[in-house]
Design a protein around this motif. Structure first.
Motif, PDB file in Angstrom:
ATOM      1  N   ARG A 316     -25.105 -32.787 -67.956  1.00  0.00           N
ATOM      2  CA  ARG A 316     -23.996 -33.527 -67.334  1.00  0.00           C
ATOM      3  C   ARG A 316     -24.420 -34.087 -65.974  1.00  0.00           C
ATOM      4  NH1 ARG A 316     -20.343 -29.250 -69.392  1.00  0.00           N
ATOM      5  NH2 ARG A 316     -19.254 -30.143 -71.196  1.00  0.00           N
ATOM      6  N   LEU A 317     -25.116 -33.272 -65.192  1.00  0.00           N
ATOM      7  CA  LEU A 317     -25.547 -33.682 -63.855  1.00  0.00           C
ATOM      8  C   LEU A 317     -26.423 -34.926 -63.918  1.00  0.00           C
ATOM      9  CD1 LEU A 317     -25.833 -32.968 -60.771  1.00  0.00           C
ATOM     10  CD2 LEU A 317     -27.870 -31.667 -61.419  1.00  0.00           C
ATOM     11  N   THR A 318     -27.259 -35.024 -64.954  1.00  0.00           N
ATOM     12  CA  THR A 318     -28.199 -36.140 -65.062  1.00  0.00           C
ATOM     13  C   THR A 318     -27.658 -37.299 -65.896  1.00  0.00           C
ATOM     14  OG1 THR A 318     -29.295 -34.880 -66.838  1.00  0.00           O
ATOM     15  CG2 THR A 318     -30.294 -34.798 -64.653  1.00  0.00           C
ATOM     16  N   GLY A 319     -26.367 -37.287 -66.165  1.00  0.00           N
ATOM     17  CA  GLY A 319     -25.719 -38.468 -66.722  1.00  0.00           C
ATOM     18  C   GLY A 319     -25.803 -38.640 -68.220  1.00  0.00           C
ATOM     19  N   ARG A 320     -26.106 -37.585 -68.972  1.00  0.00           N
ATOM     20  CA  ARG A 320     -26.073 -37.720 -70.428  1.00  0.00           C
ATOM     21  C   ARG A 320     -24.634 -37.984 -70.892  1.00  0.00           C
ATOM     22  NH1 ARG A 320     -31.086 -35.406 -68.724  1.00  0.00           N
ATOM     23  NH2 ARG A 320     -32.469 -35.199 -70.537  1.00  0.00           N
ATOM     24  N   GLU A 321     -24.499 -38.680 -72.001  1.00  0.00           N
ATOM     25  CA  GLU A 321     -23.178 -38.998 -72.531  1.00  0.00           C
ATOM     26  C   GLU A 321     -22.433 -37.715 -72.908  1.00  0.00           C
ATOM     27  OE1 GLU A 321     -21.756 -41.916 -72.700  1.00  0.00           O
ATOM     28  OE2 GLU A 321     -23.498 -43.058 -71.976  1.00  0.00           O
ATOM     29  N   ASP A 322     -21.118 -37.727 -72.706  1.00  0.00           N
ATOM     30  CA  ASP A 322     -20.306 -36.549 -72.996  1.00  0.00           C
ATOM     31  C   ASP A 322     -20.450 -36.094 -74.446  1.00  0.00           C
ATOM     32  OD1 ASP A 322     -19.404 -36.459 -70.407  1.00  0.00           O
ATOM     33  OD2 ASP A 322     -17.504 -37.482 -70.820  1.00  0.00           O
ATOM     34  N   GLU A 323     -20.496 -37.063 -75.366  1.00  0.00           N
ATOM     35  CA  GLU A 323     -20.628 -36.718 -76.784  1.00  0.00           C
ATOM     36  C   GLU A 323     -21.954 -36.018 -77.061  1.00  0.00           C
ATOM     37  OE1 GLU A 323     -18.605 -36.892 -79.598  1.00  0.00           O
ATOM     38  OE2 GLU A 323     -17.108 -37.114 -78.018  1.00  0.00           O
ATOM     39  N   GLN A 324     -23.014 -36.469 -76.370  1.00  0.00           N
ATOM     40  CA  GLN A 324     -24.322 -35.857 -76.566  1.00  0.00           C
ATOM     41  C   GLN A 324     -24.337 -34.431 -76.012  1.00  0.00           C
ATOM     42  OE1 GLN A 324     -26.865 -36.945 -78.289  1.00  0.00           O
ATOM     43  NE2 GLN A 324     -28.141 -35.167 -77.813  1.00  0.00           N
ATOM     44  N   VAL A 325     -23.746 -34.250 -74.843  1.00  0.00           N
ATOM     45  CA  VAL A 325     -23.683 -32.907 -74.243  1.00  0.00           C
ATOM     46  C   VAL A 325     -22.903 -31.955 -75.151  1.00  0.00           C
ATOM     47  CG1 VAL A 325     -22.908 -31.576 -72.257  1.00  0.00           C
ATOM     48  CG2 VAL A 325     -23.873 -33.854 -71.924  1.00  0.00           C
ATOM     49  N   LYS A 326     -21.798 -32.443 -75.692  1.00  0.00           N
ATOM     50  CA  LYS A 326     -20.988 -31.628 -76.607  1.00  0.00           C
ATOM     51  C   LYS A 326     -21.785 -31.266 -77.856  1.00  0.00           C
ATOM     52  CE  LYS A 326     -16.591 -31.740 -79.164  1.00  0.00           C
ATOM     53  NZ  LYS A 326     -15.416 -32.590 -79.537  1.00  0.00           N
ATOM     54  N   LEU A 327     -22.564 -32.234 -78.374  1.00  0.00           N
ATOM     55  CA  LEU A 327     -23.372 -31.991 -79.561  1.00  0.00           C
ATOM     56  C   LEU A 327     -24.428 -30.919 -79.302  1.00  0.00           C
ATOM     57  CD1 LEU A 327     -24.370 -32.634 -82.424  1.00  0.00           C
ATOM     58  CD2 LEU A 327     -25.763 -34.481 -81.433  1.00  0.00           C
ATOM     59  N   VAL A 328     -25.078 -30.982 -78.139  1.00  0.00           N
ATOM     60  CA  VAL A 328     -26.104 -29.990 -77.802  1.00  0.00           C
ATOM     61  C   VAL A 328     -25.515 -28.583 -77.853  1.00  0.00           C
ATOM     62  CG1 VAL A 328     -27.608 -29.118 -75.964  1.00  0.00           C
ATOM     63  CG2 VAL A 328     -27.520 -31.573 -76.441  1.00  0.00           C
ATOM     64  N   GLU A 329     -24.340 -28.410 -77.243  1.00  0.00           N
ATOM     65  CA  GLU A 329     -23.722 -27.082 -77.211  1.00  0.00           C
ATOM     66  C   GLU A 329     -23.304 -26.631 -78.612  1.00  0.00           C
ATOM     67  OE1 GLU A 329     -20.213 -24.624 -74.802  1.00  0.00           O
ATOM     68  OE2 GLU A 329     -20.747 -26.683 -74.217  1.00  0.00           O
ATOM     69  N   GLN A 330     -22.684 -27.532 -79.380  1.00  0.00           N
ATOM     70  CA  GLN A 330     -22.252 -27.166 -80.731  1.00  0.00           C
ATOM     71  C   GLN A 330     -23.441 -26.804 -81.614  1.00  0.00           C
ATOM     72  OE1 GLN A 330     -19.951 -30.884 -81.266  1.00  0.00           O
ATOM     73  NE2 GLN A 330     -18.252 -29.605 -81.953  1.00  0.00           N
ATOM     74  N   PHE A 331     -24.470 -27.635 -81.558  1.00  0.00           N
ATOM     75  CA  PHE A 331     -25.639 -27.419 -82.418  1.00  0.00           C
ATOM     76  C   PHE A 331     -26.335 -26.108 -82.053  1.00  0.00           C
ATOM     77  CE2 PHE A 331     -30.166 -27.813 -83.352  1.00  0.00           C
ATOM     78  CZ  PHE A 331     -30.155 -28.224 -84.679  1.00  0.00           C
TER      79      PHE A 331
END
Length: 417
Positions: A316-331
């Motif tokens: 999040r700090l480095t500007g990744r898209e919210d959907e991508q951040v959510k995917l990383v955590e879910q996966f």
């Protein structure tokens, strides 16, 4: 891509490959004992390897055997301009050969996404005291490398699957960490862990995000670009438990120099290290990346950290898209790559290092393991009270040097210090 064990990833419109099911079908409960590295490499096999060899290959992880080569298909290739350019010159030459035979040269492209980062040609000719130093140095860089940069710019337009980061944007490992790695890839509707090879020994810096990322030579990188597997045997996967916390005033440089001394003594050459424990949990991604970046200095191949909340906060700090951040955590949570899922992982060898034992020190650059504690500088005659003696700087003098080490770029606190 295989079809067996392909399932829907809950909470998304994507699929994933159920590596736990594949491993536990061979030996019930075995997946929970696998280290992080084994889990990622096993998923790569379930998704990509010849189904006829899948069971035998997975058994290498389950039984900790090293009598069979298995394929690894990295998700991407990261190159700096020197070796990356050489690989692309080879592909350009192949295009010429195809054209000479009457074929379509445009069909020759990297199969695996390739990221070329121009960062190895800048020389500091104008000092930092000059307010125009950056622009002057960049102009000199462009003039000296005009032909090379012209070719690199051409490759960006001519080849598919090539992404070029132009000069002046930073060091490749910093860019890889902050921008290029999605941590979880999505391709053809399937989510899977990001992995990469890079043409620089410090490529493992992005291991701090839980991304298996190793440094290779130009020829191996070129082979991976063309879609060929990188064949390997089960590496020595060593757990490194970090206990305690850094004391106030201790920098990540102090920490990584002490760790380098410790790991060289423990002989971890060629190993894949996995850092865990309360000490690792408390480290920021910047501090973790400092440790991972120094992988070649202590002789290991990779220096992995688990995916956890620190990873999510950093994305999040480095500007990744919210959907991508959510995917990383879910996966990560669903596939056993989240830190909490690895408490049952078993290692053939476990080392322990107390972060609270780290003191402020000097070392290097050629001998990063030969620490010199700052508390001993006066006793060794290196420092002391000096009052305007010719050839010596007075007590309290401050020296500011241009530090180009990519080890520091992951860590703004280090850069400012």
């Amino acid at each position: 891509m295989n079809s067996q064990y392909r399932k829907s990833l809950p909470g998304t419109a994507l699929d994933y490959f159920d590596t736990r099911a594949a491993v536990d079908a061979i030996q019930p409960g075995a997946y929970d004992k696998l280290p992080y590295t084994s889990r990622v490499l096993a998923e790569n096999l379930v998704r990509r390897c010849d189904p006829a060899t899948l069971t035998a290959s997975l058994n290498q992880f389950i039984e900790r055997r090293r009598d069979l080569d298995f394929p690894w298909f990295p998700a991407r290739v990261v190159c700096h301009d020197i070796l990356g350019q050489t690989a692309l010159v080879d592909l350009a030459g192949l295009r010429d050969a195809i054209a000479d035979q009457g074929g379509d040269p445009a069909l020759v492209n990297p199969v695996v996404p390739t990221q070329l980062i121009v960062d190895h040609s800048l020389a500091v000719e104008a000092g930092g005291f000059d307010p125009d130093a950056f622009d002057k140095n960049r102009a000199i860089e462009d003039r000296r490398n005009e032909d090379r940069f012209h070719f690199i710019n051409w490759t960006k337009k001519a080849f598919k699957n090539v992404d070029v980061i132009p000069p002046g944007n930073g060091i490749m490992h910093q860019i890889n960490l902050e921008k290029m790695s999605p941590v979880v890839q999505v391709r053809d509707g399937v989510a899977f862990a990001d992995t990469c090879v890079g043409t620089d020994s410090h490529t493992p810096m992005v291991d701090a995000l839980g991304v298996i990322s190793v440094g290779v030579g130009g020829l191996e990188a070129e082979s991976v670009m063309l879609g060929r597997a990188s064949w390997m045997r089960l590496p020595d996967i060593t757990g490194v438990e970090l206990t305690g916390r850094l004391r106030p005033g201790i920098t990540s440089t102090d920490m990584v120099l002490a760790l380098t001394q410790f790991l060289r003594r423990e002989r971890v050459v060629g190993a894949y290290l996995e850092f865990f424990g309360e000490g690792a949990n408390a480290l920021t991604i910047g501090d973790r990346a400092t440790i991972s970046n120094m992988t070649p200095e202590y002789g290991a191949t990779a220096a992995m950290f688990y995916i956890d909340q620190q990873t999510i906060d950093y994305l999040r700090l480095t500007g990744r898209e919210d959907e991508q951040v959510k995917l990383v955590e879910q996966f990560a949570k669903h596939t056993g790559l989240w830190a909490d899922s690895l408490t049952s992982a078993e290692y053939e060898r476990v080392l322990s290092f107390d972060l609270s034992s780290v003191a402020r020190s000097l070392a290097g650059p050629s001998n990063p393991h030969a620490l010199l504690p700052t508390a001993e500088l006066a006793a060794r005659g290196i420092s002391g009270v000096v009052e305007n003696q010719p050839g010596k700087m007075p007590d309290g003098a401050v020296i500011i040097a241009a530090i180009t080490s990519c080890t520091n770029t992951s860590n703004p606190r280090n850069m400012i210090a």
